[in-house]
Design an enzyme around this catalytic site. Sequence first.
Site, mmCIF file in Angstrom:
data_model
loop_
_atom_site.group_PDB
_atom_site.id
_atom_site.type_symbol
_atom_site.label_atom_id
_atom_site.label_comp_id
_atom_site.label_asym_id
_atom_site.label_seq_id
_atom_site.Cartn_x
_atom_site.Cartn_y
_atom_site.Cartn_z
ATOM 1 N N VAL A 278 0.841 -1.203 0.000
ATOM 2 C CA VAL A 278 0.000 0.000 0.000
ATOM 3 C C VAL A 278 0.874 1.250 0.000
ATOM 4 C CG1 VAL A 278 -1.805 1.285 1.217
ATOM 5 C CG2 VAL A 278 -1.864 -1.213 1.229
ATOM 6 N N ASP B 143 11.093 2.415 6.288
ATOM 7 C CA ASP B 143 10.706 1.010 6.398
ATOM 8 C C ASP B 143 11.984 0.216 6.620
ATOM 9 O OD1 ASP B 143 10.040 -1.702 5.904
ATOM 10 O OD2 ASP B 143 8.365 -1.101 4.626
ATOM 11 N N VAL C 281 -4.384 4.853 7.327
ATOM 12 C CA VAL C 281 -5.280 3.810 6.802
ATOM 13 C C VAL C 281 -4.689 2.440 7.123
ATOM 14 C CG1 VAL C 281 -6.477 5.020 4.918
ATOM 15 C CG2 VAL C 281 -4.265 3.978 4.486
ATOM 16 N N ARG D 118 -3.570 0.754 10.806
ATOM 17 C CA ARG D 118 -4.290 0.237 11.969
ATOM 18 C C ARG D 118 -4.311 1.299 13.052
ATOM 19 N NH1 ARG D 118 -6.243 -2.625 9.150
ATOM 20 N NH2 ARG D 118 -6.417 -4.895 9.105
ATOM 21 N N GLU E 124 -12.734 -0.573 17.284
ATOM 22 C CA GLU E 124 -13.658 -0.310 16.179
ATOM 23 C C GLU E 124 -15.004 -0.969 16.450
ATOM 24 O OE1 GLU E 124 -11.766 -1.297 12.444
ATOM 25 O OE2 GLU E 124 -10.264 0.249 12.721
ATOM 26 N N HIS F 98 -13.273 2.592 8.635
ATOM 27 C CA HIS F 98 -12.459 1.490 8.100
ATOM 28 C C HIS F 98 -12.918 1.096 6.689
ATOM 29 C CE1 HIS F 98 -9.801 -2.111 9.454
ATOM 30 N NE2 HIS F 98 -9.687 -1.901 8.156
ATOM 31 N N LEU F 99 -12.816 2.089 5.812
ATOM 32 C CA LEU F 99 -13.323 1.886 4.447
ATOM 33 C C LEU F 99 -12.220 1.601 3.434
ATOM 34 C CD1 LEU F 99 -16.013 4.733 4.074
ATOM 35 C CD2 LEU F 99 -16.379 2.280 4.480
ATOM 36 N N GLY F 100 -10.968 1.522 3.908
ATOM 37 C CA GLY F 100 -9.832 1.413 2.979
ATOM 38 C C GLY F 100 -10.015 0.352 1.913
HETATM 39 N N1 LIG Z 1 -7.758 0.519 6.035
HETATM 40 C C1 LIG Z 1 -7.914 -0.582 5.344
HETATM 41 O O1 LIG Z 1 -9.027 -0.973 5.018
HETATM 42 C C2 LIG Z 1 -6.735 -1.357 4.956
HETATM 43 C C3 LIG Z 1 -5.639 -1.391 5.767
HETATM 44 N N2 LIG Z 1 -4.551 -2.107 5.414
HETATM 45 C C4 LIG Z 1 -3.422 -2.081 6.330
HETATM 46 O O2 LIG Z 1 -2.348 -1.406 5.700
HETATM 47 C C5 LIG Z 1 -1.131 -1.884 6.200
HETATM 48 C C6 LIG Z 1 -0.180 -2.189 5.049
HETATM 49 O O3 LIG Z 1 -0.701 -3.177 4.200
HETATM 50 P P1 LIG Z 1 0.202 -3.747 3.000
HETATM 51 O O4 LIG Z 1 0.932 -2.624 2.368
HETATM 52 O O5 LIG Z 1 -0.672 -4.584 2.170
HETATM 53 O O6 LIG Z 1 1.213 -4.647 3.810
HETATM 54 P P2 LIG Z 1 2.727 -4.979 3.433
HETATM 55 O O7 LIG Z 1 3.099 -6.109 4.284
HETATM 56 O O8 LIG Z 1 2.866 -5.094 1.958
HETATM 57 O O9 LIG Z 1 3.526 -3.694 3.908
HETATM 58 C C7 LIG Z 1 3.803 -3.380 5.230
HETATM 59 C C8 LIG Z 1 5.183 -2.757 5.285
HETATM 60 O O10 LIG Z 1 5.413 -2.283 6.603
HETATM 61 C C9 LIG Z 1 6.770 -2.474 6.881
HETATM 62 N N3 LIG Z 1 7.045 -2.403 8.303
HETATM 63 C C10 LIG Z 1 6.999 -3.383 9.235
HETATM 64 N N4 LIG Z 1 7.373 -2.898 10.429
HETATM 65 C C11 LIG Z 1 7.663 -1.589 10.239
HETATM 66 C C12 LIG Z 1 8.114 -0.566 11.091
HETATM 67 N N5 LIG Z 1 8.341 -0.791 12.393
HETATM 68 N N6 LIG Z 1 8.320 0.657 10.567
HETATM 69 C C13 LIG Z 1 8.093 0.903 9.268
HETATM 70 N N7 LIG Z 1 7.685 -0.038 8.399
HETATM 71 C C14 LIG Z 1 7.466 -1.264 8.891
HETATM 72 C C15 LIG Z 1 7.066 -3.814 6.269
HETATM 73 O O11 LIG Z 1 8.456 -3.964 6.047
HETATM 74 C C16 LIG Z 1 6.287 -3.751 4.975
HETATM 75 O O12 LIG Z 1 7.100 -3.292 3.924
HETATM 76 C C17 LIG Z 1 -1.485 -3.091 7.060
HETATM 77 O O13 LIG Z 1 -1.536 -2.671 8.393
HETATM 78 C C18 LIG Z 1 -2.858 -3.452 6.625
HETATM 79 O O14 LIG Z 1 -3.551 -4.106 7.612
HETATM 80 C C19 LIG Z 1 -4.481 -2.780 4.238
HETATM 81 C C20 LIG Z 1 -5.547 -2.809 3.397
HETATM 82 C C21 LIG Z 1 -6.775 -2.103 3.704
HETATM 83 O O1 LIG Z 2 -7.092 -5.730 4.585
HETATM 84 C C1 LIG Z 2 -6.962 -5.054 5.615
HETATM 85 O O2 LIG Z 2 -5.973 -5.089 6.358
HETATM 86 C C2 LIG Z 2 -8.043 -4.180 6.002
HETATM 87 O O3 LIG Z 2 -7.883 -3.430 6.924
HETATM 88 C C3 LIG Z 2 -9.340 -4.300 5.337
HETATM 89 O O4 LIG Z 2 -10.227 -4.676 6.335
HETATM 90 P P1 LIG Z 2 -11.709 -5.140 5.994
HETATM 91 O O5 LIG Z 2 -11.591 -6.423 5.234
HETATM 92 O O6 LIG Z 2 -12.308 -4.050 5.167
HETATM 93 O O7 LIG Z 2 -12.357 -5.338 7.302
#
Ligand SMILES: NC(=O)C1=CN([C@@H]2O[C@H](COP(=O)(O)OP(=O)(O)OC[C@H]3O[C@@H](n4cnc5c(N)ncnc54)[C@H](O)[C@@H]3O)[C@@H](O)[C@H]2O)C=CC1
Ligand SMILES: O=C(O)C(=O)COP(=O)(O)O
Length: 546
Positions: free
Chosen positions: A154, A173, A232, A234, A263, A282-284
């Site tokens: 992301v 990162d 977006v 956690r 939440e 939590h609409l991401g």
């Molecule tokens: N709001 C929403 O609906 C959504 C939220 N998310 C959240 O977004 C976040 C990222 O998702 P993705 O990019 O798919 O995961 P990802 O695993 O591809 O990326 C996460 C990155 O964070 C890095 N990381 C780990 N510890 C760290 C630290 N202490 N400092 C800085 N970077 C660090 C990792 O090295 C990794 O590159 C997750 O928390 C996920 O749950 C993801 C999709 C939707």
């Molecule tokens: O994929 C994630 O990490 C999200 O935060 C998305 O959460 P959700 O499936 O919309 O409840």
Amino acid sequence: MDAKPTILVAEKLGEAGLDLLKGFANVDCSYNLSPEELCTKISLCDALIVRSGTKVSREVFESSGGRLKVVGRAGVGIDNVDLAAATEHGCLVVNAPTANTVAAAEHGIALLTAMARNVAQADASIKAGKWQRSKYVGVSLVGKTLAVMGFGKVGTEVARRAKALGMHIIAHDPYAPADRAHAIGVDLVSFDEAIATADFITLHMPLTPATSKILNDENFAKMKKGVRIVNVARGGVIDEDALVRALDAGIVAQAALDVFTIEPPPQDSKLVNHENVTVTPHLGASTTEAQEGVAIEIAAAVVGALRGELAATAVNAPMVPSEVLTELKPYVTLAEKLGRLAVQLVAGGSGVNAVKVTYTSARAPDDLDTRLLRAMVTKGLIEPISSVFVNLVNADFTAKQRGIRISEERVILDGSPQKPLEAIRVQIANVESRFASAISDSGEIKVEGRVKDGIPRLTKVGDYGVDVSLEGNIILCRQVDQPGLIGAVGSILGEENVNVSFMSMGRTAPRKQAIMTLGVDEKPSKEALKKIGDIPAVEEFVFLAL
Ligand SMILES: NC(=O)C1=CN([C@@H]2O[C@H](COP(=O)(O)OP(=O)(O)OC[C@H]3O[C@@H](n4cnc5c(N)ncnc54)[C@H](O)[C@@H]3O)[C@@H](O)[C@H]2O)C=CC1
Ligand SMILES: O=C(O)C(=O)COP(=O)(O)O
């Protein structure tokens, strides 16, 4: 009994995913279950699919009575699943890590731009009958520095999009490769540099013990006055009380939040109700496209896992790419069979605690992932002597729990690395054997095998060379090499109607000791085995079920 597995879908899932599940299993869509209801239902389910709204706690695994094999998280973050408990219960956890990446990144950009131009506040104001043009003067994004905290899927997509808005992007990162960042014109910097130089900070790291409340009073104090924050990722990565203090002190000018520690957040939350805060529930991941994609991604992973395939998106087991899996398949069977064979050679009463697995291969160590093979040796070692079901998920945990220390050694061969492995050897130290010839000169039970023409074969027992395919049941027999013996054993089995599928003879020298290996389709009776043992030339023998 219903042969179809049952999948509980505990949160709304896209239709295409549901259709995929229904083609394979009984699907129970029960939304908004209380924790107690979930625990009650789970004992009737083989798999559970959730989004972020369901806590899959230790109690859920404990209540499943061992039936739950897979938890599918229809999304990325698995902080709502107790991974340690899942692993201890041999339950695979899979997620859908790619299908909502763009949706989350687009929402990050939506919040960033909406925040900078007060879109939500101005909208509410106009609907309340006001026309406040001077109150909602915004700030520009072009030329401003955006710190992307967490440069994963992301974070990278947010960086790309923000670059197109004319922002200067830095990222922090600790685990991201610098060349991937450079490739899109982003500099990786330290945590302190990122937060101290940014005009905008956007959070994209997972919630882990290390990232919990990483934005706290101490770190807000290091930020540029007037910084703006988007989350977006956690809610838990921000100390929410500290953020309220930073907003009140003017250190943080604005925040835009899609996620919260609890939440939904309490209605009287100071943070949510703060006039400089923009919030979404939590609409991401919530776009039509992302939800269809996530549903298909998770349904395919769960069905695959229930079929016994190794999931590429496993969270609590080694991820094995499918091409590696295809290549290793016969070696996986070999590893398990060698484990089964070795443990059955142990004399009752001696505890297995030190096992060594040696892989002979022309591949460089980092070109051969042995985790799968080690897990399968462990499965072979433990399953014949316990009621525990061992899989890739819980193998290391189960071995440790039973006090079995498994060490691995690599023997690097010269030659072509085309074949992943030449041989696998399993040795059990500090034990006695039911078949003394299985003890090698160095004092351990030793069995070795190879794959020939795609078929796993046993090639060594103790220091004796043998050559039999590893299937069905095996009788190992040491005798003084002499004519007529094969016939004598064959006729005892023949009288019992036990079919001999193969036979091999390994000897040290003509008319000296030899190891005869017989493959039998059925288990011979005790009497027949006794008759074999009574043949004068037979010095010892053992029956092993594979
Ligand atoms: N709001 C929403 O609906 C959504 C939220 N998310 C959240 O977004 C976040 C990222 O998702 P993705 O990019 O798919 O995961 P990802 O695993 O591809 O990326 C996460 C990155 O964070 C890095 N990381 C780990 N510890 C760290 C630290 N202490 N400092 C800085 N970077 C660090 C990792 O090295 C990794 O590159 C997750 O928390 C996920 O749950 C993801 C999709 C939707
Ligand atoms: O994929 C994630 O990490 C999200 O935060 C998305 O959460 P959700 O499936 O919309 O409840």
